[in-house]
Scaffold this motif. Structure first.
Motif, PDB file in Angstrom:
ATOM      1  N   CYS A 179      78.706  91.829  37.917  1.00  0.00           N
ATOM      2  CA  CYS A 179      78.944  90.905  39.026  1.00  0.00           C
ATOM      3  C   CYS A 179      79.602  91.641  40.191  1.00  0.00           C
ATOM      4  N   TYR A 239      81.302  89.367  26.844  1.00  0.00           N
ATOM      5  CA  TYR A 239      80.826  89.427  28.233  1.00  0.00           C
ATOM      6  C   TYR A 239      81.935  90.024  29.093  1.00  0.00           C
ATOM      7  N   TYR A 246      81.269  91.048  32.462  1.00  0.00           N
ATOM      8  CA  TYR A 246      80.925  90.706  33.851  1.00  0.00           C
ATOM      9  C   TYR A 246      81.062  91.896  34.795  1.00  0.00           C
ATOM     10  N   CYS A 305      77.289  85.140  36.792  1.00  0.00           N
ATOM     11  CA  CYS A 305      78.467  85.527  37.557  1.00  0.00           C
ATOM     12  C   CYS A 305      79.152  84.329  38.201  1.00  0.00           C
TER      13      CYS A 305
END
Length: 249
Positions: free
Chosen positions: A159, A154, A156, A214
């Motif tokens: 986000c 992951y 992110y 997130c």
């Protein structure tokens, strides 16, 4: 003179003899003639090592390419145990970039970083075919099933900064999920010890949706319903194609 007469009679009788020998012999109608030869390659109590290139081809927003190593022990011509490992990287497709640049849409990406598997191989049959150059090519087909783990990275990158104002920016993390393995493939033998191998595999795993959120917190949520929603699990699948070389010892 008598010799010439004899030769003339023989020439006249040749069509008759040809017709007699060309007639079908019905005595062998109930027999099926087959040519049985020893098997060209054998696998019983042999060790197989392999190196393959891997592509995961069912993800709409990324390309995933991996390297694969396998170690396989064949108990007999039909059954074998195999341990295998995958490692690779993912590249963004144009569709992901265009969603972000044109519509400001960020998608959660499940990037497969590595896979570890243990499998059983069953080879139900083998065969051969002849090329146009009159060369015989030997092959076999196998089915495989087993289990292991898939490591999902992951990053992110979906986000926005606004979602993370109340806590530190999320760093990349790697999460492992139990994974099944079902599929099959073929080996085409170049020699008695070397073969070209390809596999097509179905690898489902069940992930937690909270791992990709997130906003994450280690503190317990007083709202039981919200906590259960955040920890919801769902199935994801990797469709895997492998192509490479095997060596038998």
């Amino acid at each position: 003179m008598s010799t010439l007469k004899g030769m003339a009679c023989l020439v006249l009788l040749l069509p008759l003899f040809s017709e007699v020998y060309a007639q079908k012999d019905d005595r062998f109608d109930d027999f099926e003639i087959r040519v049985i030869r020893p098997k060209y390659f054998t696998k019983s109590f042999r060790l197989e090592t392999g190196l393959q290139g891997v592509a995961i081809f069912n993800h709409p927003f990324i390309y995933t390419y991996m390297g694969h190593l396998n170690l396989t022990f064949h108990f007999n011509e039909a059954l074998a145990l195999e341990a295998s490992g995958y490692y690779g990287l993912s590249l963004d497709r144009n569709a992901k970039t265009e969603l972000n640049s044109k519509f400001l849409i960020q998608t959660i990406i499940h990037r497969t970083q590595h896979i570890g598997m243990g499998s059983i191989l069953w080879t139900p049959f083998y065969g051969k075919f002849q090329t146009s150059a009159n060369k015989l090519v030997y092959f076999d087909f196998f089915l495989t099933g087993g289990g292991g783990v898939t490591g999902i990275s992951y990053q992110y990158d979906h986000c926005s900064q606004g979602e993370q104002t109340s806590q530190p920016k999320l760093s990349k993390k790697l999460v492992h999920y139990p994974t099944a393995n079902l599929g099959g493939g073929q080996k085409v033998f170049l020699t008695k010890n070397i073969a070209i191998r390809w596999d097509i595999l179905y690898m489902p795993y069940r992930l937690r949706e909270s791992d990709g959120l997130c906003v994450q917190t280690a503190q317990p949520d007083t709202n039981a319903g919200a906590s259960a929603q955040a920890d919801k699990k769902r199935w994801k699948v990797n469709y895997v194609f492998k192509l490479g070389v095997s060596r038998f010892f």
